[in-house]
Write an enzyme that holds these catalytic residues in place. Structure first.
Site, PDB file in Angstrom:
ATOM      1  N   ASP A 209      11.344  14.428  10.521  1.00 49.88           N
ATOM      2  CA  ASP A 209      10.750  14.230   9.198  1.00 49.88           C
ATOM      3  C   ASP A 209       9.236  14.348   9.274  1.00 49.88           C
ATOM      4  O   ASP A 209       8.508  13.500   8.767  1.00 49.88           O
ATOM      5  CB  ASP A 209      11.173  12.872   8.641  1.00 49.88           C
ATOM      6  CG  ASP A 209      10.880  12.743   7.153  1.00 49.88           C
ATOM      7  OD1 ASP A 209      10.556  13.780   6.519  1.00 49.88           O
ATOM      8  OD2 ASP A 209      10.957  11.619   6.623  1.00 49.88           O
TER       9      ASP A 209
ATOM     10  N   ILE B  75       0.827  -1.202   0.000  1.00 48.54           N
ATOM     11  CA  ILE B  75       0.000   0.000   0.000  1.00 48.54           C
ATOM     12  C   ILE B  75       0.860   1.251   0.000  1.00 48.54           C
ATOM     13  O   ILE B  75       0.354   2.366   0.067  1.00 48.54           O
ATOM     14  CB  ILE B  75      -0.975   0.037   1.210  1.00 48.54           C
ATOM     15  CG1 ILE B  75      -0.210  -0.208   2.513  1.00 48.54           C
ATOM     16  CG2 ILE B  75      -2.088  -0.971   1.040  1.00 48.54           C
ATOM     17  CD1 ILE B  75      -1.048   0.003   3.757  1.00 48.54           C
TER      18      ILE B  75
ATOM     19  N   GLY C 135      11.670   1.156   2.527  1.00 43.72           N
ATOM     20  CA  GLY C 135      11.007  -0.110   2.293  1.00 43.72           C
ATOM     21  C   GLY C 135       9.588   0.086   1.811  1.00 43.72           C
ATOM     22  O   GLY C 135       9.198   1.188   1.411  1.00 43.72           O
TER      23      GLY C 135
ATOM     24  N   GLY D 223       8.424   3.525   0.262  1.00 45.00           N
ATOM     25  CA  GLY D 223       9.213   4.669   0.721  1.00 45.00           C
ATOM     26  C   GLY D 223      10.691   4.378   0.542  1.00 45.00           C
ATOM     27  O   GLY D 223      11.070   3.347  -0.020  1.00 45.00           O
TER      28      GLY D 223
ATOM     29  N   LYS E 152       5.560  -2.701   7.693  1.00 46.87           N
ATOM     30  CA  LYS E 152       6.563  -1.938   6.948  1.00 46.87           C
ATOM     31  C   LYS E 152       7.819  -2.773   6.832  1.00 46.87           C
ATOM     32  O   LYS E 152       8.524  -3.018   7.801  1.00 46.87           O
ATOM     33  CB  LYS E 152       6.859  -0.651   7.709  1.00 46.87           C
ATOM     34  CG  LYS E 152       7.924   0.208   7.074  1.00 46.87           C
ATOM     35  CD  LYS E 152       7.660   1.642   7.463  1.00 46.87           C
ATOM     36  CE  LYS E 152       8.884   2.431   7.773  1.00 46.87           C
ATOM     37  NZ  LYS E 152       8.520   3.681   8.441  1.00 46.87           N
TER      38      LYS E 152
END
Ligand code: NAG
Ligand code: NAG
Ligand code: NAG
Ligand code: NAG
Ligand code: NAG
Ligand code: NAG
Ligand code: NAG
Ligand code: NAG
Ligand code: NAG
Ligand code: NAG
Ligand code: NAG
Ligand code: NAG
Length: 852
Positions: free
Chosen positions: A680, A559, A565, A562, A581
Site C-alpha cells: 500500500d 490528526i 482507525g 483512515g 494510531k
C-alpha cells in the site's frame, strides 16, 4: 466455668500431696479454657475430667491425655502439642509444672509474649516453640534453664536482644533463633559449654562480630548466620571446625579474604558466603575441604584467577562464583568436577576461551558464563553435555559460528547467546531441540533461516545480520484474543518516558499465544513468561500517560482518520511528541486486528531510517493502538496538495525523498528475510520528518513472504497506486510495490498524481504505434510551481523519471527490482546529452539501450 468449679471442688477435698498433683491438672485445664475456642483443638478433646467428684488419682490423671507424658508418680514431664493448630498464648502458670523436661509447642498459632515463669522449669531440656506467632523479648529467666539442650524459637516475631543470661545455658546442643526480629549482638557465650552442635540465627537483625566462643566451637556441625548484618574480618571470625558440614554466612557484611583454614574443615559440605564484602583471591587450599558439595561465594569482590586445585573437589555439585572480579582463564581442571550440576561464573572478568573440558562435567545441567570476556567460538564439546537445561553465554566476546553439535542438547530449556559476535547461520538441526522454551540470540551477526520450532518462533532474534523470522505468532494471538479472553488482554508499550525509547512487552498477549500453541501442540509444559527483554518499566504508566495526553482520545487531538482507525497527536510529560494510531474496536473485539498484528509484526523487525519507527503498542480490549514518533511535516500527499508547502519542497529535497523511499523498499524486499511487501505504498503513506526525510508508514496491509513461495492474498492497496495485475490475480510478489513506488515518485516530480498520464499510456499500450502522450516534453510534466531544475539536479530528475517509467511497466516481470532501482539512482549520471527543455517523454520511456 463448670470445669473450674469442679477443679475447685476437687482441690478442696484433697490432701496436700493431691493439691500438688492437681495443680498440674488445674493448670492444664485452665490453659485449655483460655485458648481461643473459635477453632477446634482436636488434640485437646481428651483434656477433661471424667468423674466430677472422684477422689482417686487414676480417673482424673492427665497422664492419659493426648500430648501429656508423666513420670512414674504421675507428674507431668512432657507436653507435646506440636502441629496442633492451637490458638492462644502460653500461660504464666506453665511454671507450675515443675517436673517438665520437654515442652513441644511448635507449629501452632500461639501468640503473646514468652512468660518469664518458663524460667521456673529448671528441669527443662527441650523447649520447642518454633513456628508460632510469639512476640516480645526473650525473658532473662530463660537463662536459668541450665539443663536445656534443645532450644528453638524459630519463625516467630520475637524481638529485642538475646539476654546475656542465655550464656549460662552451657548444655545447649541445638540452638535455633532464626526468622525472628532479634537484634543486637549474637549471644556471646553461645558455645561456652563446647557442646553446641547446631546454631541458627539467620533472618534476624543481628549486628557486630561473631562471638569468640563460636570461633573455635569445634563441636559445631551446622551454622546458619545468613541474612543479618554481621561484620568483621571473616578470616579472623572463624576457626577450624572438624565436624562442620554446613556453614551459611551469606548476606552479611563480613570482609577480608576466604580463609585457607576452611580447607581443614574436612567435613564441610556446604559453604555459602555469598553477598558479603569478601576480597582477595580464592585460596587454593580450599580443595582440601574434600567433602564440599556446594560452594557459593557469589556477589563479593574476589579477584585473580580460579585456582586449578578446585578441580580436585570431586563431590562439588554446585559452584557459584558469579558477580565477582575474577579474571584470567578458567582452568581446564574444571573438567575434573565430575559431579558438577550447576556452574555460575557470570559477571566476572574471565577471558580466554570457554574450556572445552567442560564436556567432562557430564552431569552439568546449568551453565552460566554470562557477562565475561570469553572469546573464540563456542566449543562444540558443549553439545556433549546431555543433561544441560540452561545455557547462558550472553554478553561475551564469542565469535565463530554456532556448533551444530548443540542440537544434541535434548534437555536444553533456555539458551541465551545474545550480545556476542557469533556469525553464520543457525544450524537447521536446532529444530531437534524440542525442550527449548526460551531462546535469545539477539545482538549477533547471525543470518539465514530460523529453525521452525516454537521456541525459535518466539525467540529474541533482533539485531542480527539477517535472520528469517516466523511471523505467525501475532496473528495467532489475535485469534486467541477474539476467542474471548476478558479484561485486559495485554499491555504492550514502549517506554517513551525519560527520553528513553525501549521496547517493553508485558507478557499477556504472547502468553496467550503460547497457551494456544501449546493446546495445538498438545504439549503440557509450563508456559514461559517473557519472550522479549523487559526492563523494570511500567507499560501501564505509559498507557495512562497517552490516555491523559489525548484526553482519552478526544477528537481535538485527532490528526487523521483512515480505514483502520484514527491518528492522534500526543505530547507526553517528557515533552516528546508522538503519533498514536488507534484502531477501531467494537465491543472489545479488534476490527482491524489483522492490520494491527501485521503492523506490529513488520515494524518490530524492520528497522530502517526511512521506515517509520514503532515506539510502542498497546492491545487492550478497549484500546488498541500503535505509537510512533511524530512526523512534523505530515504526509507527502498533504504537502503536494498545498502550494506553500509544495514550494518548500524543492527539487533536491524531492530527490532525497526518492532515494530514501527506494532504500527503504529495497531493504524490505531484499534485506529482510522473509521479505516484506508493503502493498500500500502511496503518497499518503509517506511521512516526512522536520528535515523532510521520508518515512514509509502504514504497514497494515503488509505481508511477509518466503523467497521461494508464492503468495495468494485478497486485494489490498490504494486505488491509483496499485499495480494493474492485481486487478486479475491474487498472486502477490514484490513487484507491486515497485509499481506503486513508480507512481509515488512520478507524483513527486509532477506535484500531482500522474493518473491521466498513466491512463493515456496504458490505453495506447495495445496499439503498435507509440502513444501520442510520449511526445510531451518532460519540462511540461514537472511540478510547475517550482522553477525547473538545473545542472546535476536536472540530471537527477531525468533519471528519476526514467526509473519511474521503468517501474510502471505493465508486465511485473519487466519492472526492475528495488535493488536495481537503488543502483540506478545512486550511480553518478552522465551529463545530459541535451538541454532539459528539449527532452520528451519518449526518450525516457524507451531509453536507448546504450544509456541504460
Ligand atoms: C469459648 O470462649 C468464650 C470466651 O472467649 C467463652 O465464653 C465460652 O464459654 C467458650 N466456649 C466453650 C465451649 O468453652
Ligand atoms: C510437625 O510438622 C512437621 C512438619 O510439618 C513434622 O516434621 C513434624 O514431625 C510434626 N510433628 C509432629 C509431632 O507431628
Ligand atoms: C516431680 O516428680 C517427683 C518424682 O520424680 C515427685 O517426687 C515430685 O512430687 C514431682 N513434683 C511435682 C511438682 O509434681
Ligand atoms: C517461680 O518460682 C519462684 C520461686 O520458686 C516463685 O517465687 C515465682 O513466683 C515463680 N514464678 C512463676 C511465674 O511461677
Ligand atoms: C518488640 O515488639 C513489641 C511488639 O510486639 C514492641 O512493642 C516492642 O517495642 C518491640 N521491642 C523492640 C526492642 O523492638
Ligand atoms: C548467668 O549469666 C549472668 C550474665 O551473664 C551472670 O551474671 C550470672 O552470674 C550467671 N549465673 C550463673 C548462675 O552462672
Ligand atoms: C578455644 O577454646 C579453648 C578451649 O577449648 C579455649 O581455651 C581457648 O581460649 C579458645 N580460644 C579462643 C580464641 O577463643
Ligand atoms: C563427618 O560427618 C560424618 C557423617 O556426615 C560423621 O560420621 C563424622 O563423625 C563427621 N566428623 C568428622 C570429623 O569426620
Ligand atoms: C547462598 O546464599 C544466598 C543468599 O542468602 C542465596 O540466595 C543462595 O541461594 C545461597 N546459595 C546456595 C547455593 O544455596
Ligand atoms: C583480615 O585478617 C587477616 C588475618 O589477620 C589479615 O591478614 C588481613 O589483612 C585482614 N583483612 C582486612 C581487610 O582487614
Ligand atoms: C550481577 O551481575 C549481573 C550481570 O550478569 C548484573 O545484572 C547484576 O546487577 C549484578 N548484581 C549485583 C548485585 O551486582
Ligand atoms: C511458523 O511457526 C509455526 C509454528 O511454530 C508453523 O506452524 C509455521 O509453519 C511457521 N511458518 C513459517 C512461515 O515458517
Amino acid at each position: 466455668m463448670t470445669i473450674i468449679i469442679i477443679v475447685l471442688l476437687l482441690l478442696r477435698c484433697s490432701s496436700s500431696e493431691k493439691i500438688q498433683y492437681n495443680r498440674e491438672v488445674e493448670t492444664l485445664l485452665k490453659w485449655k479454657n483460655s485458648l481461643d475456642n473459635s477453632t477446634s483443638h482436636p488434640l485437646l478433646d481428651s483434656w477433661r475430667l471424667y468423674s466430677k467428684f472422684s477422689t482417686t488419682n487414676n480417673i482424673n490423671s492427665p497422664c492419659k491425655w493426648i500430648g501429656i507424658y508423666c513420670n512414674k508418680v504421675g507428674s507431668v514431664t512432657e507436653i507435646n502439642l506440636a502441629n496442633g493448630s492451637i490458638r492462644g498464648s502460653i500461660p504464666a502458670s506453665i511454671g507450675n509444672i515443675k517436673n517438665l523436661t520437654g515442652l513441644y509447642l511448635y507449629g501452632n498459632l500461639l501468640s503473646g509474649f514468652l512468660p518469664s515463669s518458663l524460667g521456673n522449669l529448671t528441669k527443662l531440656e527441650f523447649l520447642e516453640l518454633g513456628i508460632n506467632q510469639l512476640s516480645g523479648p526473650i525473658p532473662i529467666e530463660i537463662g536459668k534453664l541450665r539443663s536445656l539442650t534443645w532450644l528453638s524459637f524459630f519463625m516467630n516475631n520475637i524481638n529485642g536482644s538475646v539476654p546475656l543470661e542465655m550464656g549460662n545455658l552451657t548444655n545447649l546442643e541445638y540452638y535455633q533463633l532464626d526468622e525472628n526480629s532479634l537484634s543486637g549482638y549474637l549471644p556471646e557465650n553461645v558455645c561456652l559449654g563446647r557442646k553446641l552442635l547446631e546454631f541458627y540465627a539467620y533472618d534476624n537483625n543481628f549486628i557486630g562480630p561473631v562471638p569468640k566462643s563460636l570461633r573455635n566451637c569445634t563441636s559445631l556441625i551446622r551454622l546458619e548466620l545468613q541474612a543479618n548484618q554481621l561484620t568483621g574480618n571473616i578470616s579472623e571470625m572463624f576457626g577450624i571446625y572438624p565436624n562442620l558440614y554446613y556453614m551459611d554466612l551469606s548476606s552479611n557484611k563480613f570482609f577480608g579474604e576466604v580463609s585457607e583454614k576452611w580447607g581443614k574443615c574436612s567435613n564441610l559440605s556446604l559453604l555459602n558466603i555469598s553477598k558479603n564484602e569478601i576480597s582477595g583471591s580464592l585460596p587454593l587450599e580450599l580443595w582440601k575441604a574434600a567433602q564440599l558439595r556446594i560452594l557459593d561465594i557469589s556477589f563479593n569482590h574476589l579477584v585473580e584467577n580460579i585456582p586449578k586445585e578446585l578441580g580436585r573437589l570431586k563431590f562439588l555439585f554446585k559452584l557459584k562464583l558469579n558477580n565477582n572480579s575474577l579474571s584470567s582463564i578458567v582452568p581446564s581442571e574444571i573438567g575434573m568436577l565430575s559431579e558438577l550440576r550447576y556452574l555460575d561464573l557470570s559477571a566476572n572478568n574471565l577471558s580466554g576461551s570457554i574450556p572445552k573440558d567442560l564436556e567432562k562435567c557430564s552431569k552439568l545441567a546449568d551453565l552460566n558464563l554470562r557477562n565475561n570476556k570469553f572469546g573464540g567460538a563456542i566449543p562444540f564439546q558443549i553439545g556433549n553435555l546431555r543433561p544441560l537445561q540452561n545455557l547462558d553465554l550472553s554478553s561475551n566476546l564469542l565469535g565463530g559460528e554456532l556448533p551444530f553439535e548443540l542440537q544434541n542438547l535434548q534437555n536444553l530449556e533456555t539458551l541465551d547467546i545474545s550480545h556476542n559476535n557469533i556469525s553464520g547461520s543457525i544450524p537447521a538441526t536446532y529444530k531437534e531441540m524440542l525442550s527449548l522454551t526460551y531462546v535469545d540470540m539477539s545482538y549477533n551477526q547471525l543470518e539465514g533461516p530460523i529453525p521452525k520450532i516454537k521456541a525459535f518462533t518466539m525467540a529474541a532474534l533482533g539485531n542480527n545480520k539477517g535472520l528469517c523470522g516466523n511471523n505467525t505468532s501475532l496473528k495467532t494471538c489475535r485469534m486467541e484474543e477474539k476467542k474471548g479472553s476478558n479484561g485486559i488482554v495485554v499491555l504492550i508499550v514502549v517506554s517513551i518516558l525519560g527520553g528513553l525509547i525501549l521496547l517493553f512487552i508485558v507478557v499477556g498477549l504472547l502468553f496467550a499465544c503460547q497457551k494456544r500453541e501449546m493446546i495445538m501442540d498438545g504439549q503440557g509444559e509450563t508456559p514461559i513468561k517473557t519472550y522479549f527483554v523487559s526492563w523494570n518499566h511500567d507499560g501501564k504508566k505509559v498507557h495512562e500517560e497517552i490516555v491523559k495526553a489525548t484526553e482519552n482520545f478526544d477528537s481535538k487531538y485527532c490528526i487523521g482518520v483512515g480505514g483502520y482507525g484514527s491518528v492522534y497527536k500526543a505530547q507526553l510529560s517528557t515533552g516528546q511528541v508522538v503519533a498514536v494510531k488507534k484502531f477501531h474496536t467494537n465491543d472489545g473485539i479488534l476490527d482491524a486486528g489483522e492490520a494491527f498484528a501485521s503492523e506490529i509484526n513488520v515494524l518490530t523487525r524492520a528497522r530502517h531510517r526511512n521506515i517509520i519507527k514503532l515506539e510502542g503498542f498497546c492491545s487492550h480490549t478497549r484500546y488498541s493502538y500503535l505509537v510512533y514518533g511524530f512526523m512534523e511535516k505530515g504526509s507527502l500527499s498533504d504537502i503536494l496538495s498545498i502550494e506553500v508547502k509544495a514550494l518548500e519542497l524543492g527539487w533536491r529535497k524531492r530527490g532525497n525523498i526518492v532515494k530514501g523511499l527506494a532504500n527503504a523498499i529495497s531493504y524490505m524486499h531484499h534485506e529482510c528475510c522473509p521479505a516484506i511487501i508493503h502493498r500500500d505504498i502511496s503518497s499518503r503513506n509517506v511521512l516526512l520528518d522536520d528535515e523532510y526525510e521520508a518515512h514509509i508508514s502504514d504497514f497494515g496491509s503488509a505481508i511477509t513472504v518466503d523467497p521461494d513461495s508464492s503468495n495468494w492474498t485478497p486485494f489490498a492497496g490504494t486505488f491509483g497506486y496499485s499495480a494493474p495485475e492485481l486487478a486479475y490475480t491474487m498472486e502477490v510478489n514484490e513487484k507491486c510495490d515497485v509499481y506503486s513506488f513508480g507512481i509515488v515518485i512520478l507524483e513527486l516530480i509532477m506535484g500531482k498524481h500522474p493518473g491521466d498520464l498513466i491512463l493515456s499510456l496504458s490505453a495506447s499500450s495495445s496499439s503498435s504505434s507509440p502513444p501520442a502522450v510520449l511526445e510531451i516534453l518532460l519540462k511540461d510534466l514537472l511540478d510547475q510551481r517550482l522553477s525547473p531544475p538545473k545542472n546535476q539536479v536536472a540530471e537527477k530528475v531525468v533519471s528519476i523519471v526514467k526509473v519511474a517509467f521503468a517501474c510502471l511497466q505493465p508486465d511485473p516481470g519487466s519492472r526492475p527490482t528495488m535493488k536495481d532501482v537503488c543502483d540506478k539512482l545512486s550511480t553518478s549520471l552522465p551529463s545530459l546529452s541535451e538541454p532539459l527543455h528539449t527532452i520528451t517523454l519518449e526518450q525516457l520511456f524507451y531509453p536507448p539501450t546504450s544509456t541504460s
